[in-house]
Design a protein around this motif. Sequence first.
Motif, short mmCIF file in Angstrom:
data_model
loop_
_atom_site.label_atom_id
_atom_site.label_comp_id
_atom_site.label_asym_id
_atom_site.label_seq_id
_atom_site.Cartn_x
_atom_site.Cartn_y
_atom_site.Cartn_z
N ARG A 275 65.98 75.81 21.81
CA ARG A 275 66.86 74.75 22.67
C ARG A 275 65.99 73.36 22.42
O ARG A 275 64.77 73.52 21.86
N ILE B 124 67.34 64.44 25.86
CA ILE B 124 66.96 65.17 25.16
C ILE B 124 65.77 64.71 23.84
O ILE B 124 66.00 63.48 23.74
N ARG C 221 71.19 59.45 30.42
CA ARG C 221 71.19 60.86 31.20
C ARG C 221 72.78 61.08 31.19
O ARG C 221 72.92 62.25 31.18
N VAL D 200 63.67 68.53 26.46
CA VAL D 200 64.33 68.17 27.50
C VAL D 200 63.25 67.28 28.47
O VAL D 200 62.13 67.72 28.81
N ALA E 284 73.63 62.55 27.92
CA ALA E 284 73.13 64.08 27.66
C ALA E 284 73.68 64.91 28.70
O ALA E 284 74.04 65.92 28.24
N ARG F 87 74.11 72.10 18.55
CA ARG F 87 72.79 72.53 18.93
C ARG F 87 72.27 72.73 17.56
O ARG F 87 72.45 73.91 16.58
N VAL G 8 72.16 60.43 23.83
CA VAL G 8 71.68 61.64 24.30
C VAL G 8 70.14 61.54 24.19
O VAL G 8 69.30 62.20 25.04
N TYR G 9 69.41 60.63 23.60
CA TYR G 9 67.93 60.28 23.57
C TYR G 9 67.40 59.53 24.66
O TYR G 9 66.42 59.25 25.11
N TYR H 79 73.30 68.77 28.63
CA TYR H 79 71.98 68.93 28.75
C TYR H 79 71.38 68.40 30.45
O TYR H 79 72.09 67.65 30.91
N PRO H 80 70.42 69.06 30.98
CA PRO H 80 69.96 68.39 32.26
C PRO H 80 69.52 67.22 32.41
O PRO H 80 69.36 66.54 33.52
N ASP H 81 68.93 66.68 31.22
CA ASP H 81 68.56 65.49 31.12
C ASP H 81 68.40 64.80 29.69
O ASP H 81 68.90 65.66 28.93
N ASP I 47 60.28 68.60 30.68
CA ASP I 47 59.55 69.87 30.27
C ASP I 47 58.02 69.50 30.37
O ASP I 47 57.64 68.47 29.96
#
Lengths: 149, 142
Positions: A95, A54, A42, A98, A45, B80, A38-39, A50-52, A101
């Motif tokens: 949150r 994280i 895409r 991302v 993620a 989360r 997830v890092y 997530y949108p992109d 940002d």
Amino acid sequence: MAINPEYIGKTFPPGPPYEVSRVKLAEFADAIGDPNPVYRDRAAAAAAGYPDVIAPPTFPIVIGMAASGQALADPGLNLNYAMVVHGEQRFEYSRPLVAGDVVTATVTISDIRQAGRNSLMTTSTRIETVGGEHVCTAYNTLVERGGAQ
Amino acid sequence: MSDQVSYDEVETGAQIPAASYPVTRLSLVRYCGASGDFNVIHWNERIARSVGLPNVIAHGMFTMAQAGRFVTDWAGPGARVVEFGVRFSAPVVVPDDETGAAITVSGEVTEKLDDHRVVLALTARSADTKVLTRARAVVRLP
């Protein structure tokens, strides 16, 4: 000489906005040795909602350190950085950061106190998007060894 | 990465199996570069010893990052992290050899809160010394 308690409550204006990039997030994840996709990926993620890609939970320290550098260097604060160790660190997240940002970090000195021969300084760093959305707040306690002498 | 943990399945008192993460001199050099924290005690043994440290030590935030990985690996991608805090109680000493040091993290679910949140108490050790105390994460699970 101890850290100047007159700085309790002082807030430092944020510096230029920080843009969170995919390359930086992957570099940081590599540096902490965390292979979590997830890092970096895409698609991974997105599958996690997530949108992109994280940021790892401790990444906000990178933005916070850049912002607090200005505060710590203030000569009136009288902080001897050579004697400083990290005492405590805490994050409260609305949150994760991302990629994409654009954020600012506002540092407030919330407490300065003595503990034996040491001086302790606690700061809170509020990280929010340039649109005003809160992302996380970092609470940092620095210990200046022997600072109360 | 583990499978996804769900709030309903988690029980208070559940132990999270320990995981061990290596840290070498190279790890610290990379972390200096990625984080922007170039404090010499993280890469220069001569200066580290001159200020009274036993050797080069890891960044506290590197150690905290390992605890963070432990939390996110357990919680899974659908979780989360709501809150994460530690106190740095002792340095992680990193010798100049091939193996370096290890940071071993374990945890326990200590509380189930409302809104699908759970509290984890974490323990981190290196060379039998507790390097984090009061280490705690609050995670919202699916």
